[in-house]
Design an enzyme around this catalytic site. Structure first.
Site, PDB file in Angstrom:
ATOM      1  CG  ASP A  45     -31.986  62.406 125.517  1.00  0.00           C
ATOM      2  OD1 ASP A  45     -30.761  62.484 125.315  1.00  0.00           O
ATOM      3  OD2 ASP A  45     -32.797  62.034 124.639  1.00  0.00           O
ATOM      4  CG  LEU A  90     -23.397  67.071 124.188  1.00  0.00           C
ATOM      5  CD1 LEU A  90     -22.961  68.259 125.014  1.00  0.00           C
ATOM      6  CD2 LEU A  90     -23.087  65.790 124.943  1.00  0.00           C
ATOM      7  CE1 TYR A 163     -26.241  67.031 113.140  1.00  0.00           C
ATOM      8  CE2 TYR A 163     -24.192  66.629 111.939  1.00  0.00           C
ATOM      9  CZ  TYR A 163     -24.894  66.710 113.132  1.00  0.00           C
ATOM     10  OH  TYR A 163     -24.246  66.482 114.319  1.00  0.00           O
ATOM     11  CE  LYS A 167     -25.044  69.705 115.902  1.00  0.00           C
ATOM     12  NZ  LYS A 167     -25.043  69.898 117.368  1.00  0.00           N
TER      13      LYS A 167
END
Ligand code: UDP
Length: 340
Positions: A45, A90, A163, A167
């Site tokens: 991260d 993720l 967005y 995706k």
């Protein structure tokens, strides 16, 4: 929560799970799930570990290896993919505030970053579970949304749609690599909520309402509050991710993961006010006040989860009221100085 199947059976054979975006809300809960079951977690991260509450409680776990870097760091990502047995991808630029702020960053992280993860995973023959979103359906009015339904996005002149487009491209990347023989599947998450939601920011409706209640501020309903969502408790999201990772039938497939119970924002506010036991004032605000110009709200959103049920045996089981109560209590414990 029971995740079922093969991940648990392999306990003697400990898996290395690589989670990108591990310090996020879903990522941190997924790490908890695997660590609790004896597996090793490599977590990547861009958040400084000393500055995030979400993973503070697992930083000292010898089976947790935290790497502080971005998913665009070629060499780091390559090395981590090579070590992993399974990859949960993720990491993403997410949230209205981030997306509207920097559309190029959304493309770099969500499209180029995703392509890089898949490219390395293909090189090392690793499986990837890619987390997509209910935003994929855009403002389509055919509710509930099934996986093969049409998407309806707004124009590229409106930033908020980047967005959804990014995706969608991420999903194509997953399907493309799968067609070349790489094991991968896609999960579309519907409005996840629970403890740790938005601890770092203030974006989602649930965390905003709960914080407003705790601070005795008015509840801000955007528009008339008739817009609906299906809020899915985090345990039910993790269950779907785990089932998809375990099941061979998930490969090459995309699944809606969510709680099909639809609630409008007005009723959500009423439920939370009731849980809080407070007498809260409700104010209706113009979406422009919260999001600025160029934002379009989704009037109705609900998943068709029949495919996930049929193929994965998936079902969300946490009643909305229970999940909301648990989440409210968690936020309260944080204001009273509790840990994550
Ligand atoms: N919303 C609201 N008040 C707020 C924040 C959000 O009424 O203070 C509304 C928002 O306009 C949307 C819904 O709640 O219709 C869900 O918003 P969120 O940003 O949580 O998620 P998403 O729109 O991505 O589903």
């Amino acid at each position: 929560m029971s995740g079922g199947g093969r991940f648990q059976q392999k306990k003697e054979n400990i898996l290395k799970i690589f989670i990108t975006g591990v310090a996020g809300f879903v990522g941190s809960h997924l790490a908890d799930y695997f660590l609790t079951r004896g597996h090793e977690v490599i977590g990547l991260d861009m958040v400084d570990s000393t500055r995030t509450m979400n993973i503070r409680h697992i930083l000292d776990n010898p089976r947790f290896n935290y790497i502080h870097d971005t998913i665009l760091s070629n060499n780091t990502v390559k090395g981590l993919v090579e070590q992993a047995d399974v990859i949960y991808h993720l990491a993403a630029a997410v949230g209205v505030e981030n997306v509207l702020g920097d559309i190029l960053n959304v493309i770099r992280v969500n499209v180029m970053g995703t392509e890089m993860i898949f490219r390395f995973a293909a090189d090392f023959k690793k499986k990837v579970i890619f987390t997509s979103t209910s935003e994929i359906y855009g403002k389509s009015s055919k509710v509930p949304f099934a996986e093969d339904d049409d998407s309806l996005f707004g124009p590229t002149s409106v930033d908020r749609w980047v967005y959804a487009y990014s995706k969608a491209l991420g999903e194509y990347i997953s399907f493309g690599y799968w067609k070349e023989g790489m094991p991968s599947s896609v999960i579309r998450i519907f409005n996840a909520y629970g403890p740790r939601l938005d601890v770092e920011g203030s974006g989602r409706v649930l965390s905003r309402f709960i914080k407003q209640l705790i601070n005795d501020e008015p509840i801000t309903i955007v528009g008339d509050g008739t817009q609906t969502r299906c809020f899915t408790y985090i345990d039910d999201i993790i269950k779907g991710l785990v089932l998809a990772g375990e099941n061979e039938k998930a490969l090459g497939n995309v699944f809606n993961i969510g709680n099909p119970v639809e609630i409008d924002i007005r009723k959500l506010a009423d439920m939370l006010i009731d849980i809080s036991g407070k007498k809260a004032k409700i104010v209706h605000i113009d979406p422009k006040v919260l999001y600025g110009q160029g934002y379009e709200d989704i009037p109705r959103r609900a998943p068709d989860v029949r495919k996930a049920k049929r193929v994965l045996g998936y079902e969300a089981t946490t009643p909305l009221r229970d999940g909301m109560e648990r989440t409210y209590k968690w936020f309260l414990s944080q204001t009273n100085g509790g840990g994550a």
